[in-house]
Design a protein around this motif. Structure first.
Motif, PDB file in Angstrom:
ATOM      1  N   GLN A 132      19.245 105.486  19.300  1.00  0.00           N
ATOM      2  CA  GLN A 132      20.545 106.133  19.512  1.00  0.00           C
ATOM      3  C   GLN A 132      20.480 107.648  19.274  1.00  0.00           C
ATOM      4  N   GLY A 133      19.248 108.167  19.066  1.00  0.00           N
ATOM      5  CA  GLY A 133      19.122 109.620  19.044  1.00  0.00           C
ATOM      6  C   GLY A 133      18.771 110.243  17.702  1.00  0.00           C
ATOM      7  N   GLU A 134      18.728 109.451  16.632  1.00  0.00           N
ATOM      8  CA  GLU A 134      18.366 110.027  15.335  1.00  0.00           C
ATOM      9  C   GLU A 134      16.916 110.539  15.387  1.00  0.00           C
ATOM     10  N   ARG A 135      16.700 111.799  15.002  1.00  0.00           N
ATOM     11  CA  ARG A 135      15.361 112.385  15.071  1.00  0.00           C
ATOM     12  C   ARG A 135      14.882 112.914  13.721  1.00  0.00           C
ATOM     13  N   GLN A 143       7.281 104.977   4.427  1.00  0.00           N
ATOM     14  CA  GLN A 143       6.748 106.226   4.975  1.00  0.00           C
ATOM     15  C   GLN A 143       6.855 106.240   6.497  1.00  0.00           C
ATOM     16  N   LEU A 144       6.955 107.453   7.021  1.00  0.00           N
ATOM     17  CA  LEU A 144       7.021 107.645   8.473  1.00  0.00           C
ATOM     18  C   LEU A 144       5.978 108.692   8.852  1.00  0.00           C
ATOM     19  N   TYR A 145       5.118 108.348   9.804  1.00  0.00           N
ATOM     20  CA  TYR A 145       4.066 109.261  10.253  1.00  0.00           C
ATOM     21  C   TYR A 145       3.932 109.197  11.763  1.00  0.00           C
ATOM     22  N   SER A 146       3.340 110.245  12.321  1.00  0.00           N
ATOM     23  CA  SER A 146       2.931 110.173  13.725  1.00  0.00           C
ATOM     24  C   SER A 146       1.883 109.071  13.843  1.00  0.00           C
ATOM     25  N   TYR A 147       1.806 108.463  15.041  1.00  0.00           N
ATOM     26  CA  TYR A 147       0.856 107.374  15.214  1.00  0.00           C
ATOM     27  C   TYR A 147       0.083 107.597  16.505  1.00  0.00           C
ATOM     28  N   PRO A 148      -1.245 107.430  16.527  1.00  0.00           N
ATOM     29  CA  PRO A 148      -2.066 106.911  15.438  1.00  0.00           C
ATOM     30  C   PRO A 148      -2.611 107.970  14.480  1.00  0.00           C
ATOM     31  N   SER A 181       8.044 116.621  10.925  1.00  0.00           N
ATOM     32  CA  SER A 181       9.330 117.149  10.458  1.00  0.00           C
ATOM     33  C   SER A 181      10.455 116.698  11.377  1.00  0.00           C
ATOM     34  N   GLU A 182      10.103 116.400  12.620  1.00  0.00           N
ATOM     35  CA  GLU A 182      11.097 115.903  13.558  1.00  0.00           C
ATOM     36  C   GLU A 182      10.420 114.870  14.449  1.00  0.00           C
ATOM     37  N   LEU A 183      11.145 113.826  14.817  1.00  0.00           N
ATOM     38  CA  LEU A 183      10.523 112.763  15.598  1.00  0.00           C
ATOM     39  C   LEU A 183      10.243 113.192  17.024  1.00  0.00           C
ATOM     40  N   ALA A 184       9.053 112.882  17.498  1.00  0.00           N
ATOM     41  CA  ALA A 184       8.677 113.070  18.900  1.00  0.00           C
ATOM     42  C   ALA A 184       7.455 112.216  19.134  1.00  0.00           C
ATOM     43  N   GLY A 185       7.329 111.677  20.347  1.00  0.00           N
ATOM     44  CA  GLY A 185       6.154 110.863  20.657  1.00  0.00           C
ATOM     45  C   GLY A 185       6.194 109.541  19.918  1.00  0.00           C
ATOM     46  N   THR A 186       4.993 109.084  19.525  1.00  0.00           N
ATOM     47  CA  THR A 186       4.877 107.775  18.896  1.00  0.00           C
ATOM     48  C   THR A 186       4.731 107.935  17.389  1.00  0.00           C
ATOM     49  N   PHE A 187       5.460 107.114  16.648  1.00  0.00           N
ATOM     50  CA  PHE A 187       5.372 107.200  15.187  1.00  0.00           C
ATOM     51  C   PHE A 187       5.495 105.813  14.585  1.00  0.00           C
ATOM     52  N   ILE A 188       5.116 105.718  13.330  1.00  0.00           N
ATOM     53  CA  ILE A 188       5.161 104.453  12.600  1.00  0.00           C
ATOM     54  C   ILE A 188       6.073 104.593  11.392  1.00  0.00           C
ATOM     55  N   ILE A 189       6.843 103.552  11.147  1.00  0.00           N
ATOM     56  CA  ILE A 189       7.560 103.453   9.870  1.00  0.00           C
ATOM     57  C   ILE A 189       6.932 102.264   9.153  1.00  0.00           C
ATOM     58  N   LEU A 214       4.567  92.680  -0.212  1.00  0.00           N
ATOM     59  CA  LEU A 214       4.637  92.469   1.235  1.00  0.00           C
ATOM     60  C   LEU A 214       4.626  93.818   1.971  1.00  0.00           C
ATOM     61  N   ILE A 215       3.918  93.857   3.102  1.00  0.00           N
ATOM     62  CA  ILE A 215       3.926  95.065   3.922  1.00  0.00           C
ATOM     63  C   ILE A 215       4.426  94.716   5.317  1.00  0.00           C
ATOM     64  N   ASP A 216       4.993  95.723   5.958  1.00  0.00           N
ATOM     65  CA  ASP A 216       5.439  95.545   7.334  1.00  0.00           C
ATOM     66  C   ASP A 216       5.549  96.933   7.953  1.00  0.00           C
ATOM     67  N   ASN A 217       5.648  96.980   9.260  1.00  0.00           N
ATOM     68  CA  ASN A 217       5.790  98.270   9.932  1.00  0.00           C
ATOM     69  C   ASN A 217       6.340  98.059  11.335  1.00  0.00           C
ATOM     70  N   ILE A 218       6.881  99.128  11.889  1.00  0.00           N
ATOM     71  CA  ILE A 218       7.181  99.158  13.326  1.00  0.00           C
ATOM     72  C   ILE A 218       6.633 100.465  13.890  1.00  0.00           C
ATOM     73  N   ILE A 219       6.223 100.409  15.137  1.00  0.00           N
ATOM     74  CA  ILE A 219       5.730 101.594  15.838  1.00  0.00           C
ATOM     75  C   ILE A 219       6.678 101.852  16.999  1.00  0.00           C
ATOM     76  N   LEU A 220       7.197 103.075  17.065  1.00  0.00           N
ATOM     77  CA  LEU A 220       8.202 103.432  18.061  1.00  0.00           C
ATOM     78  C   LEU A 220       7.748 104.643  18.851  1.00  0.00           C
ATOM     79  N   THR A 221       8.244 104.743  20.060  1.00  0.00           N
ATOM     80  CA  THR A 221       7.996 105.946  20.863  1.00  0.00           C
ATOM     81  C   THR A 221       9.336 106.507  21.323  1.00  0.00           C
ATOM     82  N   VAL A 222       9.535 107.785  21.063  1.00  0.00           N
ATOM     83  CA  VAL A 222      10.752 108.446  21.529  1.00  0.00           C
ATOM     84  C   VAL A 222      10.344 109.624  22.414  1.00  0.00           C
ATOM     85  N   GLU A 223      11.281 110.110  23.222  1.00  0.00           N
ATOM     86  CA  GLU A 223      10.950 111.221  24.109  1.00  0.00           C
ATOM     87  C   GLU A 223      11.169 112.546  23.404  1.00  0.00           C
TER      88      GLU A 223
END
Lengths: 282, 282
Positions: free
Chosen positions: B215-218, B243-248, B254-262, B273-282
């Motif tokens: 929904q646009g949060e960056r 944690q949130l990082y660029s992936y891979p 500092s601001e979301l762009a491209g592919t990142f992992i939470i 327990l560990i878990d993650n999602i990998i997202l790509t934003v424009e």
């Protein structure tokens, strides 16, 4: 001969040739080809269906005080020479093609490097190992050819191949010599006429050690003394080093057994010459 | 299914299969197979002519305080499970077969390792990189399958493949989940009934971040706060990290762009327990 600068293109070509059952011989170089490279190419030509030469001046194997930018380059001449020896492919990638992004890993050669010439070039063989790991995956050769003039490099590369089970056979190629035994080198032209006449004493000294070992001498110091004495008494060159190690481990030995190397470096006025012999005793 | 413990034998077999035009899918494991491995094997089975499973508990990836000797092993069960998923080859080498002599080189993973779980296991990924360099040369697969549950491992392996131009395609396989979204893990059995009922909040939190990003949060902190708040308010678990990082690349952004992992780790009473999602934003 085809010239290919794209990794993807040569990988696909090599996979196709392998699928057709062709054997691939590989001669990795930094270009500015000399007679030693020609010998490697000729042997690769005799032993394989396909011969691949790579020309890539690898920045990773230059130290901070070694001038990567000033390393001699002449790709037109290299291309001509490669054609003449019957190479099928010249792989000639750019630095950007080989290192498009920062490496995420580093290979360190942890043995075989702190002796001989390697001792004076910290990090050099790390760069050699990294680029060969890349090139072996890019060219996927059955055989790779390296000259025994740089016997330490051969030892390091054999270590890399064994460490990572690389499906390639290293073919060590004997040092090419002048009629009087002097190892061929682009540096020989820097010898004065007088030095050139003396220089065959280097290989003669190594041959004296070979004879002594064959006749039963098993003391490392006795063999190196033979070489040193002969060189010192027959040349005006300064002994830079004369060393004997197990081969390819390049470890000190107290008594000769198995395979070992006697390696020598001699400084003349304007040229530092190296040579070695590798022997096996029971 | 054939069981092979010799490097030379499997290399020759793989070369032959490649010459026949077969595609090879590879699932490297340390054995003691669980449902995650089964998913990798099933996908490899669907996408390749030949499926190779390796079972090797690699000493190089265990730290001095991690008990290599006590790592669980059950080769008979692994063999049975591999057969059931239709694997063609089980490569099961001894430590002596894989490391017959001291290594002459060392691979260090110089990026992507000082974050997430890797930060707590110094040297772990160096051992992973070394054994995979070996295994890729031994099995010569077209595709290699790794689970995204360990997204950091996927990032490190992709780095190794890119660094050395390894002719293999890494296939990242989505995390397998229970019906309520909880990532499957052998550790889930250590949750109390109450904790088990709460644990789906981990993935729910990650999904809230996904929706916000869509929904646009960056702002990285806004997304991680969403996850943290949801987990903290819905479970009794203790947040180990979020944690949130660029992936891979696994670098801070500092601001979301491209592919990142939470990525998140939550400590319950007897299970982390560990878990993650990998997202790509424009």
């Amino acid at each position: 001969m085809q010239i290919i600068s794209s990794i993807q293109e040569i990988q696909q070509r090599m996979l196709q040739l392998r699928a057709e059952g062709k054997t691939i011989g590989f001669v990795p170089t930094m270009g500015f080809l000399h007679e030693g490279h020609m010998t490697l190419l000729q042997q690769a030509r005799q032993e394989n269906d396909i011969v691949v030469l790579s020309v890539f001046v690898n920045p990773l194997q230059f130290g901070p005080n070694e001038d990567f930018d000033r390393y001699p380059r002449d790709i037109e001449r290299d291309e001509q020479l490669a054609r003449e020896t019957g190479a099928d492919y010249l792989f000639y990638p750019s630095t950007e093609e080989m290192y498009p992004a920062p490496m995420t890993t580093k290979v360190t050669v942890t043995s075989r490097t702190d002796v001989l010439c390697g001792a004076k070039r910290p990090g050099h063989f790390d760069g050699v190992a990294a680029v060969l790991l890349k090139l072996f995956n890019i060219v996927m050769p059955h055989r790779a050819y390296f000259g025994l003039k740089d016997a330490q490099q051969v030892a390091v590369v054999q270590g890399v191949i064994s460490d990572y089970n690389i499906p390639v056979t290293l073919v060590p190629v004997a040092t090419v010599r002048e009629a009087d035994g002097l190892a061929k080198s682009s540096r020989n032209v820097y010898l004065s006429e007088r030095e050139r006449a003396q220089a065959p004493a280097i290989y003669q000294g190594l041959q004296l050690a070979r004879q002594a070992a064959e006749q039963g001498e098993r003391c490392p110091e006795a063999l190196t003394a033979l070489v040193r004495d002969h060189i010192v008494s027959h040349t005006e060159g300064e002994m830079d080093y004369i060393q004997l190690y197990s081969y390819p481990e390049l470890e000190s030995v107290s008594e000769l057994a198995g395979t070992f190397i006697i390696a020598v470096a001699v400084k003349f006025a304007r040229a530092r010459l190296i040579d070695n012999i590798i022997l096996t005793v029971e």
